[in-house]
Scaffold this active site. Structure first.
Site, PDB file in Angstrom:
ATOM      1  CD  GLU A 340      -2.468  -1.337   2.656  1.00 23.85           C
ATOM      2  OE1 GLU A 340      -2.086  -0.301   3.744  1.00 23.85           O
ATOM      3  OE2 GLU A 340      -3.659  -1.650   2.763  1.00 23.85           O
ATOM      4  N   PRO A 341       1.595   1.409  -0.925  1.00 26.49           N
ATOM      5  CG  PRO A 341       2.782   1.622  -3.121  1.00 26.49           C
ATOM      6  CD  PRO A 341       1.742   0.687  -2.050  1.00 26.49           C
ATOM      7  N   GLY A 342       1.846   5.098  -0.359  1.00 22.36           N
ATOM      8  CA  GLY A 342       1.394   6.300  -0.628  1.00 22.36           C
ATOM      9  C   GLY A 342       2.241   7.231  -1.131  1.00 22.36           C
ATOM     10  NE  ARG A 343       6.355   9.239   3.130  1.00 25.60           N
ATOM     11  CZ  ARG A 343       5.853  10.088   4.375  1.00 25.60           C
ATOM     12  NH1 ARG A 343       5.855  11.484   4.087  1.00 25.60           N
ATOM     13  NH2 ARG A 343       5.039   9.568   5.262  1.00 25.60           N
ATOM     14  CB  CYS A 411      -0.447  34.404  12.867  1.00 25.32           C
ATOM     15  SG  CYS A 411      -0.724  36.122  11.969  1.00 25.32           S
TER      16      CYS A 411
HETATM   17  N1  LLP Z   1      -1.631   1.692   4.680  1.00 24.62           N
HETATM   18  C1  LLP Z   1      -1.886   2.335   5.827  1.00 24.62           C
HETATM   19  C2  LLP Z   1      -3.008   1.303   6.663  1.00 24.62           C
HETATM   20  C3  LLP Z   1      -1.712   3.498   6.289  1.00 24.62           C
HETATM   21  O1  LLP Z   1      -2.180   4.035   7.404  1.00 24.62           O
HETATM   22  C4  LLP Z   1      -0.669   4.522   5.498  1.00 24.62           C
HETATM   23  C5  LLP Z   1      -0.395   5.578   6.090  1.00 24.62           C
HETATM   24  C6  LLP Z   1      -0.403   4.010   4.356  1.00 24.62           C
HETATM   25  C7  LLP Z   1      -0.802   2.573   3.778  1.00 24.62           C
HETATM   26  C8  LLP Z   1       0.539   4.663   3.347  1.00 24.62           C
HETATM   27  O2  LLP Z   1       1.837   5.008   3.947  1.00 24.62           O
HETATM   28  P1  LLP Z   1       2.878   5.762   3.080  1.00 24.62           P
HETATM   29  O3  LLP Z   1       3.449   4.616   2.104  1.00 24.62           O
HETATM   30  O4  LLP Z   1       2.308   6.981   2.540  1.00 24.62           O
HETATM   31  O5  LLP Z   1       4.090   5.859   4.095  1.00 24.62           O
HETATM   32  N2  LLP Z   1       0.917  12.404   7.643  1.00 24.62           N
HETATM   33  C9  LLP Z   1       2.190  11.605   7.654  1.00 24.62           C
HETATM   34  C10 LLP Z   1       1.940  10.136   7.162  1.00 24.62           C
HETATM   35  C11 LLP Z   1       0.774   9.412   7.849  1.00 24.62           C
HETATM   36  C12 LLP Z   1       0.707   8.120   7.170  1.00 24.62           C
HETATM   37  C13 LLP Z   1      -0.458   7.510   7.691  1.00 24.62           C
HETATM   38  N3  LLP Z   1      -0.769   6.193   7.171  1.00 24.62           N
HETATM   39  C14 LLP Z   1       3.122  12.486   6.978  1.00 24.62           C
HETATM   40  O6  LLP Z   1       3.149  13.471   6.453  1.00 24.62           O
HETATM   41  O7  LLP Z   1       4.157  11.933   6.996  1.00 24.62           O
END
Ligand code: LLP
Length: 482
Positions: A340-343, A411
């Protein structure tokens, strides 16, 4: 010839060198096709920071940063600032890279993009074309996916407190999997599917008890986490027995997510081992067959030139290698692997553009370069101490001459985007570009100080297309009643 002065870099830019050519190697010798074979070594310590920008970022002969074939200074003029750009090619490239690299070693891998990193309707359409599934975590994300007819059987619905309305929406729309987080949800979902006389495929989110060594706010794999059924307390086993005895729920497997920006592979390897051993135990005790193993996201990306994080190929090679050896060692049948990549899919594709206004110098102490956005569009530096690089986009070959701090206009004294960075000399009206802003900036943006949220443009082959218009003052008041 040795290119180690500014003049030579200008020469390079006029040849429209791409970032890959210019910056991925410290000292690289290559031929310039079309020109008599020159052997040139490039001293990248003098070169701008294009390596973090979207693929094929370049500098044109006006010394402006160019992304997706578009001069970003022109885009800033046309669409205003702050402006978020997404490079379509980089986005598509990352989707394919994850699929190719993981499937190469483990063919039954499904990539699902974690929408929370950033989703809007235009991006959802791109993902629909590229083929990953989606991890959604709210009725809102689910609705965006549904609005573009995203195939909902490839949607995994996460969350530690899905509301009754959200669960009903998920069942109405027919999401592929619900990733059940806790006993309350297990009972509620069982009741809802029973009333509908349907069968719902689920995974159980388990907390493996593994520290991913990342920021405490984005650590989720340790036992005290608010997410998932802890393995070590026996609650994971209890959840398995309840799920197996729920006649309308079809338990396909387990999910874990250790945290975000996890730059080591060992925590994933350990968590996989713990969960596969647990699955083996559940198989022995209850005849449970693990058909899906979802190892979450969390894959780190470099934000600064000195960050060292594994590449997608590194993660894929290490994790599938470990998975393959665990499966054969434990004598398990092969589950489908879900990641599940997001970032790591959307991060590098995004660039934030700001216009410089006030410049405040405190002699001998600090120089602030103030821009027209800040924590309202990117709270990450203030919230996590996140570090970024920056470039003066209209002087993209300018050599860093002074150390400045890029401050926002909100601010709060913590509204600092980049501390102590070496920039080309900056003046009011200059455009600052910050790379790797594609993930978690816009989704965590706010209207603090009644700041309208920025416009978003997607760039491709020399064309910039607005995919979210800038909020107006009218928008800010449109929900108010007096
Ligand atoms: N799967 C689940 C269940 C998650 O909770 C998350 C992210 C991901 C996948 C994706 O993670 P990634 O590959 O994007 O790291 N706001 C924080 C990041 C919070 C991530 C929350 N969950 C930031 O700005 O670094």
């Amino acid at each position: 010839m040795d290119l180690d002065d500014e003049e030579s870099l200008r020469f390079f830019a006029s040849l429209r060198m791409t970032n890959e050519l210019l910056f991925e190697n410290s000292f690289k010798t290559f031929d310039l096709s079309g020109i008599t074979s020159y052997h040139i070594s490039v001293n990248t310590s003098r070169a701008p920071k294009l390596a973090l920008f979207p693929l094929a970022a370049e500098v044109n002969n006006q010394e402006h940063l160019v992304i997706g074939g578009c001069d970003v200074v022109d885009l800033a003029r046309e669409f205003g600032t702050p402006l978020y750009l997404f490079d379509e090619s980089t986005l598509r490239h990352r989707c394919r890279e994850f699929k190719d690299e993981f499937c190469k070693h483990y063919p039954d891998t499904l990539v699902i993009y974690a929408s929370k990193a950033f989703l809007n309707r235009a991006l959802a359409l791109i993902f629909k074309e590229e083929g990953p599934g989606l991890d959604v975590v709210s009725g809102g994300e689910l609705s965006i996916a549904h609005s573009v007819d995203f195939p909902l059987d490839k949607v995994y619905f996460h969350g530690n407190n899905k509301t009754l309305e959200e669960l009903n929406l998920a069942l109405d729309l027919g999401v592929g999997r619900i990733v059940v987080d806790n006993f309350y949800e297990l009972e509620l979902l069982n009741k809802l599917v029973g009333e509908r006389e349907i069968n719902q495929k689920i995974l159980l989110r388990l907390t493996p008890g593994v520290d991913p060594h990342t920021h405490q706010y984005t650590t989720t794999g340790t036992i005290e986490s608010k997410f998932g059924f802890p393995r070590a307390t026996g609650q994971a086993e209890e959840a398995v027995t309840q799920a197996l005895s729920a006649s309308n729920l079809n338990l396909l497997g387990f999910h874990f997510h250790l945290g975000s920006s996890v730059s080591e592979v060992q925590p994933y390897e350990l968590a996989m081992e713990l969960l596969l051993r647990f699955a083996q135990e559940m198989s022995r005790k209850f005849g449970f067959n693990l058909s899906e193993l979802d190892i979450g996201g969390g894959f780190a990306v470099p934000y600064t030139l000195d960050s060292k994080v594994p590449t997608v190929a590194d993660y894929a090679g290490a994790l599938t290698g470990k998975l393959n050896s665990l499966i054969s060692g434990l004598g398990l049948s092969r589950p489908r692997l879900i990641i599940e990549p997001g970032r790591a899919i959307v991060g590098q594709s995004g660039v934030a553009l700001y216009k410089v206004g006030a410049i405040k110098e405190i002699p001998g102490i600090k120089k602030y370069v103030c821009v027209d956005g800040g924590i309202s569009d990117n709270i990450r530096p203030a919230l996590y101490g996140a570090k970024y690089e920056a470039l003066v986009a209209n002087k993209a070959l300018g050599v860093g001459r002074e150390v400045v701090t890029i401050a926002g206009k909100l601010c709060q004294s913590g509204d600092i985007l980049v501390r102590d960075i070496n920039l080309a000399s900056v003046h009011p009206g200059d455009i600052i570009a910050i790379p790797v802003c594609g993930a978690y900036s816009i989704p965590m943006s706010s209207n603090y100080n009644a700041m309208p949220r920025p416009a978003i443009v997607i760039v491709k082959e020399g064309r910039g297309r607005l995919i979210r218009r800038r909020e107006t003052y009218q928008d800010l008041m449109s929900l108010d009643l007096i």
